[in-house]
Design a protein around this motif. Sequence first.
Motif, mmCIF file in Angstrom:
data_model
loop_
_atom_site.group_PDB
_atom_site.id
_atom_site.type_symbol
_atom_site.label_atom_id
_atom_site.label_comp_id
_atom_site.label_asym_id
_atom_site.label_seq_id
_atom_site.Cartn_x
_atom_site.Cartn_y
_atom_site.Cartn_z
ATOM 1 N N LEU A 204 50.861 34.586 37.787
ATOM 2 C CA LEU A 204 50.566 35.979 38.115
ATOM 3 C C LEU A 204 49.926 36.059 39.495
ATOM 4 O O LEU A 204 48.829 35.543 39.711
ATOM 5 C CB LEU A 204 49.630 36.601 37.070
ATOM 6 C CG LEU A 204 50.166 36.689 35.635
ATOM 7 C CD1 LEU A 204 49.062 37.186 34.699
ATOM 8 C CD2 LEU A 204 51.373 37.614 35.566
ATOM 9 N N LYS B 214 48.444 38.366 40.946
ATOM 10 C CA LYS B 214 47.179 39.093 40.943
ATOM 11 C C LYS B 214 45.991 38.202 40.626
ATOM 12 O O LYS B 214 44.863 38.471 41.035
ATOM 13 C CB LYS B 214 47.268 40.240 39.939
ATOM 14 C CG LYS B 214 46.083 41.179 39.936
ATOM 15 C CD LYS B 214 46.353 42.355 39.015
ATOM 16 C CE LYS B 214 45.202 43.337 39.002
ATOM 17 N NZ LYS B 214 45.467 44.502 38.121
ATOM 18 N N TYR B 215 46.247 37.115 39.849
ATOM 19 C CA TYR B 215 45.131 36.300 39.368
ATOM 20 C C TYR B 215 45.139 34.863 39.879
ATOM 21 O O TYR B 215 44.293 34.070 39.500
ATOM 22 C CB TYR B 215 45.121 36.305 37.835
ATOM 23 C CG TYR B 215 44.911 37.684 37.276
ATOM 24 C CD1 TYR B 215 43.665 38.312 37.371
ATOM 25 C CD2 TYR B 215 45.965 38.383 36.693
ATOM 26 C CE1 TYR B 215 43.483 39.590 36.895
ATOM 27 C CE2 TYR B 215 45.784 39.670 36.216
ATOM 28 C CZ TYR B 215 44.547 40.267 36.315
ATOM 29 O OH TYR B 215 44.362 41.540 35.851
ATOM 30 N N GLU C 204 50.539 39.900 32.207
ATOM 31 C CA GLU C 204 49.530 40.644 32.972
ATOM 32 C C GLU C 204 48.883 41.720 32.111
ATOM 33 O O GLU C 204 47.659 41.927 32.178
ATOM 34 C CB GLU C 204 50.164 41.281 34.207
ATOM 35 C CG GLU C 204 49.136 42.000 35.083
ATOM 36 C CD GLU C 204 49.706 42.427 36.421
ATOM 37 O OE1 GLU C 204 49.230 43.447 36.957
ATOM 38 O OE2 GLU C 204 50.606 41.744 36.941
ATOM 39 N N GLU D 14 44.929 42.022 31.282
ATOM 40 C CA GLU D 14 44.196 43.278 31.499
ATOM 41 C C GLU D 14 43.539 43.743 30.206
ATOM 42 O O GLU D 14 42.415 44.262 30.219
ATOM 43 C CB GLU D 14 45.155 44.355 32.020
ATOM 44 C CG GLU D 14 45.695 44.094 33.416
ATOM 45 C CD GLU D 14 44.622 44.200 34.482
ATOM 46 O OE1 GLU D 14 43.618 44.891 34.253
ATOM 47 O OE2 GLU D 14 44.782 43.572 35.544
#
Length: 434
Positions: free
Chosen positions: A217, A219-220, A413, A417
């Motif tokens: 991911l 984002k992470y 994701e 979250e």
Amino acid sequence: MATSQVLSEQEWLCAVQKRLRTNDCKILKVTVSQLGGDVGGFLGDHLRVRLSVMTHLSSSPETQEVAFFVKRIPLDHQSQGELVQSSQGFPKETGLFSTLFSLYPESENPWAPQCYFVRPDALVLDDLIYEKFRLAGRKKCLDYAHCVLLLRALAVFHAGSIIIEENQAKKTNKPCRLNELYPDLLFENFFVDDNSFKTNMWFHSAVESLASSVILLEKYKRNINVNEVNIQTFKKFIYQLYEIVKPSNKYRNVVSHGDLWTNNMLFKYDEDDETPVQVRMVDFQLVRYAPPAIDVMTFLHINTPQEFRIANIEKFLSLYHNCLGEELRRHGYRVEDYLPWPEFRESCDVYNIAGCIYAPCYHTFNIMDESVLRERLTPEKFSEFFFGNRYELVEYCCETDPDYKERLLTELEELVECMLTRQSKTFEDTSKSN
């Protein structure tokens, strides 16, 4: 394939007599073939059977064809057979069809194929393919029309268990709960913290595969193992599923399917061959006794894309609840007395976490390309694939299959979250009785 490997001549005759509703018949020929096509289920051996039958023996004999679908414990695949045996799913499913399901009220909207013969190692059912039903597609997301049909059938299925309980309560003048009457059928055999159940080993494999895949991911990536996304916390969050799937002390429980992915539902289509008009749920090896919201939310998460699900969630939940109410009302009961709308809607928020966990766990493997799966579902590779860390294979599929990557990583994701949103709360904090 020799027919002796499936059922005896007398057993076939019993099935035919029940199917045709007459004893005035005899079997002329039995033809058995393996179910072909895309990779099927993982918890059984699937056969299609054609019988040439002579009827009206005592008057005007005539010949007709009878079609059955037979599900049995895998005989030629040791690892798959061991998975089926250890999960205890086969005796659960045969027991459900031979006892509990026979108590369900007749409905205008059938939710499963008819069963004509049960043996501890085999089930004889309607051949839905012969009746023009088909799978929507193992890797396919369902559209609005498909979801509506399934949710209606699911509501009828769930309502049936409430009706049985309330009818029994009237007779005995005391509360009835089916998991107490049928503890050998309605126990949890999927997400159970016990490695004697190989389904639990599969769950461990899925958790390890997802934990390793968080690094995919964007984002992470920079936060892996630091502050925001701690892998051990992530695993602990997923393992809450052991508690989530247990019967609730707060919400009404029902007999639930427990395994609602696209290969466990067959649709029949209109003349245009595109519009679904009927659906049947199949494979009841993982049935549990739990709040209906678990089935509803896991179905929507597993089978629809995130944006579509979020856009239509209120319509879907309202439709399901209305259908539940209609089915109960047909049998003299009011949904408001058992699962009023505010309570059901709240339970869907509580059990949304189940959908967030289920979908990526399933999709670490069951939406992989057919060629990838077939290579790894052989007797030699099955155990390593099913029970090992699949991260390298997940990474490979993400590199080579854009659809797989988009779907799995979007779900992963969403799961991360969900964890970050709920970090200060456990599932028990959100589900406990008032």
